[in-house]
Enzyme design. Structure first.
Site: not given
Ligand code: NAP
Length: 531
Positions: A265, A302
């Site tokens: 999601e 989200c």
């Molecule tokens: P994220 O960057 O999507 O990371 C979520 C999880 O996925 C973390 O455990 C991260 O691990 C892992 N991950 C990231 N890239 C990966 C890859 N290439 N392969 C495997 N695992 C991977 O989310 P976030 O740190 O919560 O926030 C970053 C951005 O995501 C926010 O600024 C926002 O834009 C978006 N976000 C959206 C929602 C939504 O509900 N739409 C919710 C939360 C965040 P590591 O951190 O250990 O690398």
């Protein structure tokens, strides 16, 4: 409880890695004292091996036993007491009231899954009885039901440290299905993840469940998650987070020699349409409601209403002025972490720099010790919006973009340009039903949940909830990550043909020993089969 920074691997604590990271307080921007280790490949392998051993037991477990385990997890979460709320507040700045509510939602979700298991119909037993006399060929007996899929990898979300995290909806639904879970904790709340792991392990010990039914690995690098999902012992993935990460995980899972389903999601802009009649009837309420929804949880939902479509007229201009004023007056919150702050800054700057976009309010980081971002209002015209895909992106924070349309036809054309989303909302009066119907016809193709005269934030955990939508909102538009039918993501149908009764699962046996609702020859019944 003493925080150690260790992983929980099938009931045992472990900290073999040399790379470490700390939790971070977004209010003070200071790191915590405990160092959390990045999980090593060896530790991840141990989790998966233990999960496979556990699965050999739990895949045959009666639903009532799984339900008892979920109830015990609830008890152990509550036994953590309010210390849990304090720890999570330090790591996330979400505030005690919000966290108290989220804890209730999380335990409520587990309890509801326990209820689903005890009722039993979730296995969707379907029986088409044999017709030995059918001409020109006899029909065999075919009986189908859902069965668990295997060990599941769950990625915690940063913005829901309880409800979409260690014992959150993905984990609860996988456990309910009978699947062991390995959680990749989010590095933005590692202490919270450790608290939950402690509670879950106590539940495993008290119920005598196999230790590998749950493991937690911590990490702040992409390598940990990638190593987990590419392990051949993992059968499915649950994820909530960014489009970039969700897509990378989906692609990696698809590239495995044995591809597996990824229920990711991801981003959503949750379009809101306000029709002129609604605006004329209740402009002040709409200002209040919209600003409340955009700024709730510092916009980090989200389901945040990221884009608002309206007619380009004087009434709309007045309404936007009201929104700007209310957003200016509303006290800004604290963002979850510096990475989210940087991501938001980058996304808003990119949008504000596009042709045809006006920045009406905010558009900058706050000059405060805490991680903050100004409440932001952007505006553009429908023709710019249609022509520029960059304007459709999510701004994960207290930001909304108004898109002004020339006419009803222009509005329809513009909505048609939207990508997949979790929700869409229409505000209209009863004399606008016909126009709203035409809009719904388009929006229904784009989203998982359609809302009438409300706001998209606040997702009820009920049987009928649909929290999903076409890509890029999710990678699996036919499923939901909230509500009881989320269990289906971690089950797969198996059909039994002409199988002796003794070899059938109880749910499909002639006598219906579980007493569950089944579809027998197209009719819903709890009766045993005749003779
Ligand atoms: P994220 O960057 O999507 O990371 C979520 C999880 O996925 C973390 O455990 C991260 O691990 C892992 N991950 C990231 N890239 C990966 C890859 N290439 N392969 C495997 N695992 C991977 O989310 P976030 O740190 O919560 O926030 C970053 C951005 O995501 C926010 O600024 C926002 O834009 C978006 N976000 C959206 C929602 C939504 O509900 N739409 C919710 C939360 C965040 P590591 O951190 O250990 O690398």
């Amino acid at each position: 409880m003493m925080i150690t920074g260790e992983h929980f691997i099938a009931g045992e604590r472990s900290k073999a890695g040399t790379q470490q990271f700390a939790s971070h307080n977004p209010r003070t921007r200071h790191d915590g004292q405990t160092q959390f280790a990045e999980a090593t490949a060896g530790e991840i392998e141990r989790c998966v091996t233990a999960a496979q051993s556990a699965y050999a037991i739990t895949r045959h477990m009666p639903a009532a036993q799984l339900a008892d385990f979920l109830d015990q997890v609830v008890e152990e979460i509550m036994a953590l007491g309010d210390e849990l709320l304090q720890i999570t507040d330090e790591e996330t700045a979400l505030g005690i009231p919000r966290l108290t509510g989220e804890r209730a939602r999380t335990t409520g979700q587990l309890t509801q899954f326990a209820g689903l298991l005890r009722e039993g119909a979730y296995v969707e037993a379907i029986i088409d009885t044999a017709q030995p006399d059918r001409q020109p060929a006899p029909r065999p007996s075919i009986r189908r039901m859902l069965q668990p899929i295997g060990p599941v990898a769950v990625f915690s979300a940063s913005n829901f440290p309880y409800a979409f995290a260690t014992a959150g909806g993905d984990t609860a639904s996988a456990w309910a299905a009978g699947c062991p879970v390995i959680v990749k904790g989010h590095p933005a709340h590692p202490m919270t993840s450790e608290y939950f792991a402690h509670a879950i392990n106590r539940a495993i010990e008290k119920t005598g469940f196999p230790a590998g039914f749950f493991s937690l690995i911590q990490g702040s690098s992409v390598a940990v998650g990638q190593t987990l999902i590419t392990n051949p012992g993992i059968a499915a993935v649950g994820f909530t987070g960014s489009l970039t990460a969700g897509r990378a995980i989906y692609d990696a899972a698809a590239a495995r020699p044995t591809p597996i389903p990824v229920y990711a999601e991801m981003g959503s802009v949750n379009p809101v349409v306000i029709l002129p009649g609604a605006l004329a009837a209740r402009s002040a309420d709409l200002v209040e409601g919209l600003v409340g929804s955009v700024t709730m949880g510092t916009g980090q939902f989200c389901t945040n209403p990221g884009i608002v479509f309206m007619m380009d007229d004087d009434a709309t201009a007045g309404f936007i002025d009201g929104v700007v004023e209310k957003m200016r007056e509303t006290q800004p919150g604290v963002l979850l972490n510096p990475q989210i702050q940087q991501g938001l800054s980058k996304a808003v700057s990119a949008t504000a720099a596009r042709q045809g976009v006006e920045n009406l309010l905010g558009g900058h980081e706050l000059d405060t010790p805490a991680c903050g971002y100004a409440h932001t209002v952007l505006k553009t015209r429908s023709d710019f919006f249609r022509a520029d895909h960059a304007l459709h992106q999510e701004h994960f924070g207290p930001v909304t973009l108004f898109v002004l349309c020339e006419s009803a036809d222009d509005l329809l054309l513009t909505l048609n340009a939207l990508e997949g989303n979790l929700t869409a909302t229409i505000h209209a009066e009863t004399d606008e039903i016909e126009a709203a119907g035409a809009l719904l016809g388009i929006l229904r193709e784009k989203v998982g949940r359609l809302i009438w005269n409300g706001f998209p934030t606040g997702v009820e955990v009920v049987y009928a909830m649909q929290h999903g939508g076409p890509y890029p909102a999710t990678t699996a538009p036919a499923t939901t990550s909230v509500g009881m039918t989320a269990i289906k993501r971690f089950m797969r149908p198996v059909a039994y043909q002409n199988m002796p009764d003794a070899l059938l699962p109880d749910a499909l046996k002639d006598a219906n020993p579980l007493g569950i609702w089944r579809t027998v020859d197209n009719a819903l019944t709890r009766q045993p089969l005749d003779g």
